[in-house]
Write an enzyme that holds these catalytic residues in place. Structure first.
Site, short mmCIF file in Angstrom:
data_model
loop_
_atom_site.label_atom_id
_atom_site.label_comp_id
_atom_site.label_asym_id
_atom_site.label_seq_id
_atom_site.Cartn_x
_atom_site.Cartn_y
_atom_site.Cartn_z
N LYS A 200 0.84 -1.20 0.00
CA LYS A 200 0.00 0.00 0.00
C LYS A 200 0.87 1.26 0.00
CE LYS A 200 -3.81 0.09 2.41
NZ LYS A 200 -4.77 0.15 3.53
N GLU A 206 10.39 -5.10 3.97
CA GLU A 206 10.59 -6.42 3.39
C GLU A 206 10.23 -6.43 1.91
OE1 GLU A 206 9.27 -7.06 7.73
OE2 GLU A 206 8.82 -5.71 6.07
N GLY A 261 -4.90 -4.63 5.22
CA GLY A 261 -4.13 -5.66 4.53
C GLY A 261 -4.69 -7.06 4.72
N ARG A 262 -5.05 -7.41 5.94
CA ARG A 262 -5.52 -8.77 6.21
C ARG A 262 -6.93 -9.02 5.71
NH1 ARG A 262 -4.72 -5.65 10.45
NH2 ARG A 262 -6.33 -5.27 12.04
N GLU A 347 -3.71 -10.23 14.82
CA GLU A 347 -3.37 -8.84 14.51
C GLU A 347 -4.58 -7.94 14.69
OE1 GLU A 347 -0.29 -7.62 11.44
OE2 GLU A 347 -2.13 -7.08 10.38
N HIS A 378 0.11 -36.91 14.92
CA HIS A 378 1.39 -37.56 15.25
C HIS A 378 2.37 -36.55 15.83
CE1 HIS A 378 0.29 -41.36 13.25
NE2 HIS A 378 -0.44 -40.56 12.49
N LYS A 506 9.51 -2.62 13.98
CA LYS A 506 10.04 -2.02 12.76
C LYS A 506 10.89 -0.80 13.07
CE LYS A 506 6.19 -3.25 9.66
NZ LYS A 506 5.17 -2.67 8.77
#
Length: 541
Positions: A200, A206, A261-262, A347, A378, A506
């Protein structure tokens, strides 16, 4: 939350409940505690609730602000109060042509234009008409993003792999770990690779660093400025930064500040999914989510899937003291769903202050974890069955599958149902002892071994059955969890749509990076100083 109703629930939470006894005493329990919507069937009968507790939880929902806040969200009010933003991701999956008025402006034409751009590019890629700088058809797409710009499309692409219609292979790059980009570009040809940068702000570290690394890979292989412009696309709201990077305006799809974003899978962030499926099937993903939206707004609370899941979650976190929830999809293709819901839930609702900035007196949001069944059986199911911890679990199973190994799927379903049964009923000492005696073991050995085979049971779970894992039902499932998270945020009176806690790490990483890269001297706490010194020692040895 209503103090009177909540006091009653807290009192009821102190009374022991035996799920074995509840099922034995009430033959209609399974029928009472189930609901179906948008084709998804929810069995919530294996929860630590009685009729009285369930009615109290429904009363809690009735007395809450869920309906009013849902209406505010739907009409575009700025319910994200700390950022003064509307929460309008549902508009992205609305019926085509429906007016979408936000602050007096109809956004439907803008959304339709974005969808049209996506469709045009996808058609070119599917038909081999989009050519690279050496005149060859595109064979690979690198999608660069992180968080909501990556988790949603990556999860959906994995989930819907059997519906793949694209000749273009899709690769995801998110983590700033250099191994990610290095591994992604290995074996690819830049002349036949398209790159999409999803950010955005076009400033997320990153994403920006990975985009720079991929751009360098292009230039190292002889691509010039014109080639970069031809091969790079973006979805961003920062047109200036994208242009400075070298992406031309007609290659930039929009992002809007009213979509977090999510919650952005339904926007241009869903481009990899649309590319894989084709636009017709991508529209089915939107249709499934839209159907769940309509159910959420119309269904009474006692049959409302998001409300039911939200109430049960609040019950376990705040009345029963559970701090975790397992998400257990019995589908190989849904193996990334727990990671996706981790961000969606943790979040959104991992907060310690209310909407007014006042400290909360209760916990919010569980720790979400899980993996595809039967792998977990397992591994961590040992803890689920025999530890003193109670971990409420959601089991998710599609009834029909794309492969032809029918017996495999029957066995998978049997394991899914057996796990919920075992968690609920457990195994008593007498049952364990009888089991050992049945092997011919002597009484003393049976008495000694039985305690190790006991499972306390009374462990709660939900089971969600899907007719199949198609785009439509995946859309409905994702929207179900979106609305569940929203309802819980309302019940806790928190803002589920900001994520300021993400920022601190950050901010602190920048001066540490400057020290590690030799740009400044170290001035940190003793632990960080020691870690930096040891890190440098290891690197230089």
């Amino acid at each position: 939350m209503s103090s009177t109703v909540w006091a009653s629930l807290k009192q009821q939470a102190s009374t022991a409940i035996s799920l074995r006894q509840e099922f034995a005493q009430d033959p209609k329990r399974a029928a009472k505690f189930q609901a179906t919507a948008c084709g998804i069937h929810l069995d919530f009968s294996k929860n630590l609730i009685t009729d009285s507790i369930w009615q109290s939880l429904l009363k809690l929902a009735t007395q809450s602000d869920i309906q009013r806040k849902a209406q505010q969200m739907q009409q575009g009010d700025k319910i994200n109060n700390t950022e003064q933003r509307a929460v309008w991701h549902m508009a992205l999956r609305a019926e085509a042509g429906q007016p979408l008025l936000l602050d007096g402006v109809d956004l439907e034409p803008e959304i339709a234009q974005c969808r049209s751009q996506m469709a045009s590019l996808i058609t070119q890629l599917h038909q081999g008409e989009y050519l690279g700088y050496q005149g060859q058809a595109i064979t690979d797409l690198i999608w660069i993003g992180i968080g909501g710009s990556l988790l949603g499309p990556q999860m959906a692409c994995e989930a819907l792999l059997p519906y793949n219609q694209s000749p273009v292979r899709i690769h995801f790059a998110g983590n700033i770990d250099g191994a990610v980009v290095s591994d992604v570009v290995k074996g690819l040809n830049p002349a036949t690779t398209l790159v999409f940068v999803a950010s955005k702000s076009f400033g997320t570290e990153e994403t920006k660093q990975n985009a720079l690394a991929v751009r360098q890979w292009f230039t190292d292989n002889g691509a010039d400025k014109a080639a970069i412009a031809q091969h790079f696309w973006a979805t961003s709201s920062n047109i200036k930064a994208a242009a400075e990077f070298g992406i031309v305006a007609e290659h930039i799809l929009p992002m809007w500040d009213w979509v977090g974003g999510r919650y952005s899978l339904w926007s241009a962030i869903g481009f990899p999914v649309a590319l894989q499926l084709g636009m017709a099937q991508f529209e089915q993903l939107l249709a499934g989510a839209r159907a769940m939206d309509q159910h959420f707004y119309a269904a009474p609370f006692e049959q409302n899937l998001p409300v039911i899941l939200a109430l049960l979650g609040v019950w376990y976190i705040n009345a029963k003291g559970c701090q975790a929830q397992a998400l257990l999809p019995y589908s190989h293709y849904l193996r990334l769903l727990p990671s996706y819901v981790q961000q969606l839930d943790m979040e959104s609702n991992g907060k310690s202050v209310d909407v007014d900035g006042q400290p909360l007196r209760l916990d919010t949001a569980p720790v979400i974890w899980g993996d595809a069944g039967t792998n977990g059986q397992h591994a961590y199911h040992q803890l689920l069955h025999q530890s003193a911890l109670a971990v409420p679990s959601d089991f998710i199973l599609p009834a029909k599958v794309s492969h032809e190994l029918t017996d495999h799927h029957h066995r998978l379903a049997a394991h899914c149902f057996a796990q919920t049964q075992a968690l609920m009923q457990g195994k008593t000492f007498d049952e364990a002892k009888a089991e050992v005696l049945a092997t011919g073991a002597p009484e003393a050995e049976a008495i000694a071994l039985a305690p190790h085979k006991v499972s306390p049971g009374n462990k709660p779970s939900n089971t969600l059955l899907l007719p199949e894992l198609s785009p439509y039902y995946l859309g409905a499932l994702i929207a179900l969890y979106e609305h569940k998270v929203f309802c819980q945020g309302v019940l806790w009176n928190i803002n589920s749509f900001d994520q300021w806690g993400v920022e601190l790490g950050k901010q602190l990483s920048t001066p540490i990076y400057q020290v590690l890269s030799g740009q400044k001297e170290s001035r940190f706490d003793a632990s960080t100083e020691a870690l930096i010194a040891t890190f440098n020692q290891f690197r230089n040895s």
